[in-house]
Design a protein around this motif. Structure first.
Motif, PDB file in Angstrom:
ATOM      1  N   GLY A 116       0.771  -1.228   0.000  1.00 27.52           N
ATOM      2  CA  GLY A 116       0.000   0.000   0.000  1.00 27.52           C
ATOM      3  C   GLY A 116       0.804   1.281   0.000  1.00 27.52           C
ATOM      4  O   GLY A 116       0.225   2.365  -0.058  1.00 27.52           O
ATOM      5  N   GLN A 117       2.131   1.196   0.080  1.00 24.96           N
ATOM      6  CA  GLN A 117       2.917   2.422   0.006  1.00 24.96           C
ATOM      7  C   GLN A 117       2.691   3.093  -1.350  1.00 24.96           C
ATOM      8  O   GLN A 117       2.533   2.423  -2.377  1.00 24.96           O
ATOM      9  CB  GLN A 117       4.410   2.127   0.191  1.00 24.96           C
ATOM     10  N   ALA A 118       2.684   4.434  -1.347  1.00 23.32           N
ATOM     11  CA  ALA A 118       2.391   5.173  -2.571  1.00 23.32           C
ATOM     12  C   ALA A 118       2.904   6.595  -2.436  1.00 23.32           C
ATOM     13  O   ALA A 118       3.291   7.041  -1.354  1.00 23.32           O
ATOM     14  CB  ALA A 118       0.886   5.174  -2.860  1.00 23.32           C
ATOM     15  N   SER A 119       2.905   7.289  -3.560  1.00 20.38           N
ATOM     16  CA  SER A 119       3.263   8.703  -3.575  1.00 20.38           C
ATOM     17  C   SER A 119       2.334   9.423  -4.539  1.00 20.38           C
ATOM     18  O   SER A 119       1.652   8.814  -5.359  1.00 20.38           O
ATOM     19  CB  SER A 119       4.709   8.891  -4.041  1.00 20.38           C
ATOM     20  N   TRP A 120       2.301  10.764  -4.422  1.00 16.57           N
ATOM     21  CA  TRP A 120       1.764  11.607  -5.477  1.00 16.57           C
ATOM     22  C   TRP A 120       2.920  11.925  -6.412  1.00 16.57           C
ATOM     23  O   TRP A 120       3.997  12.326  -5.967  1.00 16.57           O
ATOM     24  CB  TRP A 120       1.159  12.889  -4.906  1.00 16.57           C
ATOM     25  N   TYR A 121       2.686  11.785  -7.725  1.00 16.09           N
ATOM     26  CA  TYR A 121       3.817  11.823  -8.656  1.00 16.09           C
ATOM     27  C   TYR A 121       3.331  12.295 -10.024  1.00 16.09           C
ATOM     28  O   TYR A 121       2.413  11.720 -10.601  1.00 16.09           O
ATOM     29  CB  TYR A 121       4.419  10.413  -8.739  1.00 16.09           C
ATOM     30  N   TYR A 122       3.946  13.368 -10.519  1.00 13.21           N
ATOM     31  CA  TYR A 122       3.692  13.790 -11.893  1.00 13.21           C
ATOM     32  C   TYR A 122       5.014  14.154 -12.558  1.00 13.21           C
ATOM     33  O   TYR A 122       6.024  14.407 -11.894  1.00 13.21           O
ATOM     34  CB  TYR A 122       2.693  14.952 -11.964  1.00 13.21           C
ATOM     35  N   SER A 123       4.993  14.192 -13.894  1.00 12.44           N
ATOM     36  CA  SER A 123       6.184  14.474 -14.680  1.00 12.44           C
ATOM     37  C   SER A 123       5.862  15.482 -15.781  1.00 12.44           C
ATOM     38  O   SER A 123       4.710  15.605 -16.218  1.00 12.44           O
ATOM     39  CB  SER A 123       6.723  13.193 -15.346  1.00 12.44           C
ATOM     40  N   GLN A 124       6.893  16.187 -16.236  1.00 12.93           N
ATOM     41  CA  GLN A 124       6.837  16.951 -17.482  1.00 12.93           C
ATOM     42  C   GLN A 124       8.021  16.475 -18.330  1.00 12.93           C
ATOM     43  O   GLN A 124       9.150  16.936 -18.143  1.00 12.93           O
ATOM     44  CB  GLN A 124       6.908  18.450 -17.222  1.00 12.93           C
ATOM     45  N   PRO A 125       7.793  15.525 -19.249  1.00 11.97           N
ATOM     46  CA  PRO A 125       8.897  14.898 -19.967  1.00 11.97           C
ATOM     47  C   PRO A 125       9.211  15.524 -21.323  1.00 11.97           C
ATOM     48  O   PRO A 125      10.085  15.012 -22.035  1.00 11.97           O
ATOM     49  CB  PRO A 125       8.397  13.466 -20.157  1.00 11.97           C
TER      50      PRO A 125
END
Length: 360
Positions: A196-205
């Protein structure tokens, strides 16, 4: 990571805390698997909102802003640049002013060439202005290392400048794009373990880059491609996850691929990622769709040994590639050390990108 990404250097924050008579950071790999009681938890369903979520999230324990760039000069020289800012909250709750502030900041920067890598780190205490993040306009900094937007911040951070300076290198790069952000996982909710471990994560590639790099051997005007990650959590790793292998890949057909493998003791590795086409449409990838296999070549630093050639397969997209380090000795000589550097892509697709390997 990054996990995505990346707070392998967060263990270093304990040095600064010790000097200030504060308790050491949590146990676990670089503190990422430590206890998160009292901090905000990552749970699916809450949408990310921009430009607000480009800023800091002090209710969460750990956060980072991360840029890598694949660069080339007119004379054929090839470089890789890295810029990372980590935020670590040492206790939950409201912050005290000044030197009583319980947030610590860490910066990592590097410039890599064919036969060398120069790396540096910076440490700062919160509450005194030495490091921080603002949203309007966007700016992230530690000392004179900066990642900022010279204009009012937009949802996709389409116009950024990144700069760092150390004893052996400096760079100042301009990043431009009109493409949308990529929300990793499920609308930015990026799972990191079966527990259940998780993060909030976004990218600009999708950044196109122009700028200057400098070493003791000279200065070059460079162009290329860059990738931005922003990630935050309170416990992004499980206690038995010992490190990760993370790939950001710019394919020559315009597609962008992010992959990570979290190596787990006593169980299968956790693999995840995303495929984003040239138009910016993104698809989450799970372990059943991705095959990551080290191919035998290794880089060694003291007792650390990390694979620098990989086979990467995503059959649903016809991808079968070899990912190879541009400079096999691209070790970040920080504490603890980790491997991070530019890579070449050959096989069913061509391209370039970055590889980060921690916990070896």
């Amino acid at each position: 990571m990054n996990v995505s990404k990346k707070a392998v250097g967060i263990g270093l924050l304990g040095l600064l805390l010790s000097a200030c008579d504060a308790p050491p950071p949590p146990t676990g790999f670089a503190g990422l698997g430590g206890q998160a009681a009292g901090f905000a938890q990552v749970t699916p369903g809450a949408p990310l909102v921009f430009p607000r979520d480009h800023g800091a999230h002090p209710d969460y324990r750990i956060e980072w802003w991360y840029v890598t760039a694949n660069l080339s000069a007119a004379d054929g020289s090839v470089f890789g640049a890295q810029w990372t800012l980590f935020r670590s909250a040492q206790a939950p709750g409201a912050e005290a002013p000044g030197w009583s502030h319980r947030t610590v900041w860490l910066g990592h920067a590097a410039l890599t060439g064919a036969n060398w890598q120069h790396s540096a780190q910076a440490l700062a205490r919160g509450g005194i202005g030495q490091a921080g993040v603002e949203t309007q306009p966007f700016a992230a900094w530690i000392d004179d290392w900066r990642l900022d937007n010279p204009a009012p911040s937009t949802a996709h951070l389409g116009n950024l400048r990144v700069q760092a300076r150390a004893a052996d290198f400096s760079y100042e790069l301009n990043l431009r794009t009109d493409r949308p952000l990529v929300l990793q996982g499920v609308q930015g909710y990026s799972q990191k373990s079966q527990q259940g471990q998780a993060s909030w994560y976004y990218s600009q590639p999708f950044y196109q880059v122009s700028g200057q790099v400098q070493t003791p051997d000279g200065q070059w005007h460079v162009t290329g491609q860059a990738w931005l990650d922003h990630e935050w959590s309170s416990q992004p790793l499980a206690a038995n996850q010992q490190g990760w292998d993370w790939f950001s890949l710019h394919l020559d057909d315009g597609a962008q691929v992010m992959l990570f493998r979290l190596r787990q003791q006593g169980g299968p590795d956790f693999v995840s990622g995303s495929w984003t086409d040239a138009d910016g449409h993104s698809e989450a990838l799970d372990s059943g769709q991705v095959q990551l296999r080290p191919m035998g070549a290794n880089a060694t630093l003291d007792q650390h040994r990390a694979p620098t050639q990989w086979q990467v397969r995503i059959p649903t997209h016809g991808l079968d590639i070899r990912v190879e380090a541009f400079n096999p000795d691209a070790w970040m000589k920080v504490t603890p050390p980790y491997w991070e550097g530019p890579v070449r892509i050959t096989g069913s697709h061509a391209g370039q990108g970055y590889l980060e390997m921690t916990g070896y």
